[in-house]
Design an enzyme around this catalytic site. Structure first.
Site, PDB file in Angstrom:
ATOM      1  N   HIS A 104      10.085  -1.898  -2.497  1.00 19.32           N
ATOM      2  CA  HIS A 104       9.280  -0.875  -1.837  1.00 19.32           C
ATOM      3  C   HIS A 104       8.100  -0.474  -2.727  1.00 19.32           C
ATOM      4  O   HIS A 104       8.060  -0.826  -3.903  1.00 19.32           O
ATOM      5  CB  HIS A 104      10.146   0.338  -1.510  1.00 19.32           C
ATOM      6  CG  HIS A 104      11.344  -0.009  -0.695  1.00 19.32           C
ATOM      7  ND1 HIS A 104      12.594  -0.195  -1.268  1.00 19.32           N
ATOM      8  CD2 HIS A 104      11.488  -0.263   0.630  1.00 19.32           C
ATOM      9  CE1 HIS A 104      13.458  -0.525  -0.304  1.00 19.32           C
ATOM     10  NE2 HIS A 104      12.815  -0.574   0.841  1.00 19.32           N
ATOM     11  N   SER A 153      11.849   0.479   6.464  1.00 20.50           N
ATOM     12  CA  SER A 153      12.003   1.267   5.239  1.00 20.50           C
ATOM     13  C   SER A 153      10.691   1.798   4.680  1.00 20.50           C
ATOM     14  O   SER A 153      10.691   2.745   3.894  1.00 20.50           O
ATOM     15  CB  SER A 153      12.703   0.432   4.163  1.00 20.50           C
ATOM     16  OG  SER A 153      11.982  -0.750   3.873  1.00 20.50           O
ATOM     17  N   ASP A 186      10.351  -0.175  -6.731  1.00 20.32           N
ATOM     18  CA  ASP A 186      11.656  -0.712  -7.128  1.00 20.32           C
ATOM     19  C   ASP A 186      11.746  -2.228  -6.968  1.00 20.32           C
ATOM     20  O   ASP A 186      12.827  -2.794  -7.028  1.00 20.32           O
ATOM     21  CB  ASP A 186      12.775  -0.041  -6.329  1.00 20.32           C
ATOM     22  CG  ASP A 186      12.588  -0.184  -4.824  1.00 20.32           C
ATOM     23  OD1 ASP A 186      11.762  -1.016  -4.389  1.00 20.32           O
ATOM     24  OD2 ASP A 186      13.261   0.544  -4.058  1.00 20.32           O
TER      25      ASP A 186
END
Length: 414
Positions: free
Chosen positions: A378, A70, A375
């Site tokens: 991340h 990610s 968040d």
């Protein structure tokens, strides 16, 4: 945020078990300093800034191929329907990719650009399109990274059902998926109609960037009977198999990122026991596991370098780059080293598993550039920018990225 409380509650119980083994906190109840990985060989220390930091990389490579999870994915997970927890990333008017400098960018799990985007800017190349969007132009490279990718096979998760993650629900995509996509891309597009040697020649002038891989295996399998040593060995072996595939296909310039100190993220901090905190507020046990992964990865990459002496395999030391920022956040422009920018507004961390960024009643901070984390899981665009600068210009790659580029240019000139 999962789609229902039925999914979220057992997941939270699983995560609590996971955090008992790996977790950080903002409390400072231990006096020792965070350890620095000392791979064998060679030892890792905080690098001296590279005096060549002003070197231009423009035109050094005409194509980049990226792999990872990610922190590198630019859209594949969303196109595959994998962003089930980060529902805010799927919504219209999403806070994701909302920074003023990320206009036109989509599908990144951040407020804006990632390290891979800053790499493309440094090379004066277009941002990498995700492989699953076949409508885009692949002439300057492709991004095969998928948020939530694991080293363990899909069959393993089907047979054992060992846990959930914040991205994929039950069955994740794996590193092998990215390998399969890459091979298919070569067969159908990049090397279509070429023999093996011609294809190798086509790839040897490209840059291959392997982002973080392995963290989703650790988060999925904690609380299960899986041996950590076995998992680390398997995860590192999976990354090295990917690197070997690239080398055998013709890659001569490869950068492989280490894992960051995951014990320093709000996701873990919010659930961690107080007994396992270092003096920066990070989970010592969690970071010890990540360190062990990085030590083994660096050693294995050194072995591969000996086996492929005509190629350059650079180790991108995200671990030490991240810790350099954490030790001196103000120096890098961060006033909030642990607090999430986008979240529920509760507590010092602005993070709640039941109300992730983009969900109802969450909000974005006034200045994301002051935060390391976006968040709680991340990183912000600002942190990605700092890490990219440390990796590309300040000697946090071994050998340095400047040395890699010099080698590429000298070979091209000859």
């Amino acid at each position: 945020m999962m789609h229902s409380n039925q999914i979220l509650l057992p997941f939270a119980v699983f995560i609590f078990i996971f955090i008992l083994c790996f977790s950080p906190s903002s409390a400072h109840n231990k006096t020792h300093t965070p350890s620095t990985p000392t791979p064998n060989p060679p030892p890792t220390s905080n690098p001296t800034p590279d005096p060549s930091s002003s070197v231009s990389y423009k035109g050094a490579f005409s194509k980049v191929y990226a792999f990872g999870d990610s922190y590198t994915d630019t859209g594949n997970a969303r196109l595959l329907g994998g962003l089930t927890s980060f529902i805010g990333a799927l919504m219209r008017n999403s806070p994701y990719c909302s920074s003023s400098s990320s206009s036109g960018l989509q599908n990144r799990l951040s407020d804006g650009k990632l390290v891979i985007d800053y790499l493309c800017e440094a090379l004066s190349l277009p941002y990498l399109p995700p492989y699953k969007d076949t409508s885009l132009d692949f002439s300057h490279g492709v991004n095969f990274a998928v948020a939530g990718s694991t080293a363990l096979s899909t069959d393993y998760y089907i047979n054992n059902r060992v846990g959930q993650t914040l991205v994929w629900k039950d069955i994740p995509q794996t590193v092998q998926t990215q390998v399969n996509w890459f091979n298919k891309f070569l067969l159908n597009i990049e090397c279509n109609g070429m023999n093996h040697q011609a294809c190798k020649g086509q790839l040897e002038n490209s840059l291959f960037w392997v982002g973080e891989l392995g963290m989703y295996d650790y988060s999925r399998t904690y609380g299960s009977s899986v041996s950590i040593k076995w998992l680390i060995d398997l995860s590192v072996s999976s990354t090295c198999r990917l690197v070997k595939t690239l080398l055998d296909r013709g890659a001569k310039y490869i950068v492989v990122q280490s894992l960051p100190p995951t014990g320093c993220l709000p996701f873990d901090i919010s659930l961690s026991p107080v007994s396992d905190h270092d003096n920066l507020g990070c989970a010592d046990t969690a970071n010890t596991v990540t360190q062990t992964h990085n030590e083994l990865l660096q050693a294995k990459l050194a072995e591969q370098q000996k086996q492929y002496p005509d190629s350059i395999i650079a180790y991108a030391d995200i671990w030490n780059a991240y810790y350099t920022v954490l030790k001196n956040p103000i120096q890098f422009g961060f006033s909030e080293p642990f607090k999430a920018c986008c979240g529920c507004g509760k507590g010092e961390l602005n993070f709640d598993l039941r109300s992730l960024c983009g969900a109802r009643n969450t909000r974005v901070c006034s200045d994301p550039s002051k935060h390391i984390t976006w968040d709680g899981v991340h990183l912000t665009e600002a942190m990605h920018h700092v890490l990219a600068d440390l990796l590309l210009n300040k000697g946090y790659c071994k050998p340095s990225f400047d040395q890699l580029v010099k080698k590429k240019r000298s070979c091209t000139a000859n």
